[in-house]
Design a protein around this motif. Sequence first.
Motif, PDB file in Angstrom:
ATOM      1  N   ILE A  30      33.959  35.511  41.724  1.00 43.51           N
ATOM      2  CA  ILE A  30      34.207  35.862  43.393  1.00 43.51           C
ATOM      3  C   ILE A  30      35.095  35.330  44.398  1.00 43.51           C
ATOM      4  N   THR A  39      25.511  38.300  42.426  1.00 44.90           N
ATOM      5  CA  THR A  39      27.703  38.137  42.033  1.00 44.90           C
ATOM      6  C   THR A  39      27.612  36.508  42.256  1.00 44.90           C
ATOM      7  N   LEU A  74      31.784  42.532  50.053  1.00 45.76           N
ATOM      8  CA  LEU A  74      30.681  42.970  49.232  1.00 45.76           C
ATOM      9  C   LEU A  74      29.994  44.596  49.026  1.00 45.76           C
ATOM     10  N   THR A  78      31.054  47.251  46.305  1.00 43.51           N
ATOM     11  CA  THR A  78      29.421  47.288  44.780  1.00 43.51           C
ATOM     12  C   THR A  78      28.891  48.392  44.730  1.00 43.51           C
ATOM     13  N   PHE A 103      34.390  41.915  39.389  1.00 42.55           N
ATOM     14  CA  PHE A 103      34.875  41.675  39.597  1.00 42.55           C
ATOM     15  C   PHE A 103      36.101  41.733  39.310  1.00 42.55           C
ATOM     16  N   ALA A 144      36.962  33.479  48.612  1.00 38.78           N
ATOM     17  CA  ALA A 144      36.845  34.870  48.221  1.00 38.78           C
ATOM     18  C   ALA A 144      37.403  35.331  48.405  1.00 38.78           C
ATOM     19  N   ILE A 148      39.550  38.502  46.432  1.00 36.81           N
ATOM     20  CA  ILE A 148      39.805  39.672  46.336  1.00 36.81           C
ATOM     21  C   ILE A 148      41.182  40.335  46.831  1.00 36.81           C
TER      22      ILE A 148
END
Length: 428
Positions: free
Chosen positions: A280, A276, A102, A106, A255, A318, A322
């Motif tokens: 995620i 978020t 994260l 971000t 995302f 998560a 990702i």
Amino acid sequence: MTRLRTQIPGPRSQELTARRKGAVSAAVGSTLPVFIDHAEDGLLVDVDGNRLIDLGSGIAVTGVGNPAPRVAEAVHRQIDRFSHTCFMVTPYEGYVEVCERLNDLTPGAHEKRSALFNSGAEAVENAVKVARHATGRQAVVVFDHGYHGRTNLTMALTAKNMPYKHGFGPFAPEVYRVPASYPLRDGLTGEQAAARAVEAIEKQVGADDTACVVIEPIQGEGGFIVPAPGFLPALAAWCRERGVVLVADEIQTGFCRTGSWFASDHEGVVPDLVTTAKGIAGGLPLAGVTGRADLMDAVHVGGLGGTYGGNPVACAAALGAIDTMVDKDLNAAARRIEEFAAPRLRAALGGRGEVRGRGAMLAVEFAERTPAVAGRVAAACHAAGVVVLTCGTSGNVLRLLPPLVIPDDLLAEGVAVLERAITEGVAR
């Protein structure tokens, strides 16, 4: 193979609906009364064997697939090791790794910290806690048409009364609402809309009393409203000048949903805090607050946390999600969805409203400011086995949130159904 084997809902779903009435609170609603047996990329298969094209993704949650292979594999590996310890009791690597990702993804290259929670509303509440603690101020500024959750504080932050706020007050104090940028309705440039909002804050709240401004870079439940160019940068500049914490609620926009990792990226806006959730973790409950290290570290030890926040299984999901976003370049996939769908929807609408959005976060706002047309169009799609959602403060917006991995043929079929429904629904 024919996608629909029965009418919608089918007999088995109707049986389960009858059971539901005797067991589940009537206050819990559902958009479409079909019970799902399993899912595939872009499809929900119900208990009657009907294969429904999914243009909703569980409200922007299952963008990486449902189930997504890497998410499922990561969850299985983790659940075989341990399911819970509570990070506040005995920590584990997965929580740290999610926070690292994260912090990296971000907006902004500054030093950041993150904390993990369970839901979007919980993330927003904790962002407000951080902002108030760090600034010593109390006032929270939000916007017309905004949506931030269903807890007491986030109901106060949310603009729409029904069904989210009606009968549930009193709400948390020190929350102030100002006009947002709504190009279709206000006709203002981004800079003009920002000046209007700033004037309202300074006159009605006071910059020196404002802890934070909480805003969705693209408003979600309020109608998928994309602010005019320049609105967000001007608002961010004012926050920096006045020491106000800018909180970007990226719960629905984050995302890869808008064709970038976060919607703030489209205009180079760097929020102080980002919330978020939704997309995620591939469908598992997880949320986060990520922001400037000085803000996130300003809170006393023990001031942030929760029993289930950053659950190890959700963290594993998560990380799998990702990785899928990176490996499949789902930002590009979202942009391709927009390139395919938006022109077709504009042609079907024929100027009787507006098609807007970014990436795979698209909406059709009908000119009639009542739920009637949107409701007819949605009902026609549902009867044809296509899951779509409505939104908007006036209930006159149809929203599309297809999985970012939806196969081209399913997207084309789903959009074709929607085109016909729009043409027929608007003409009535």
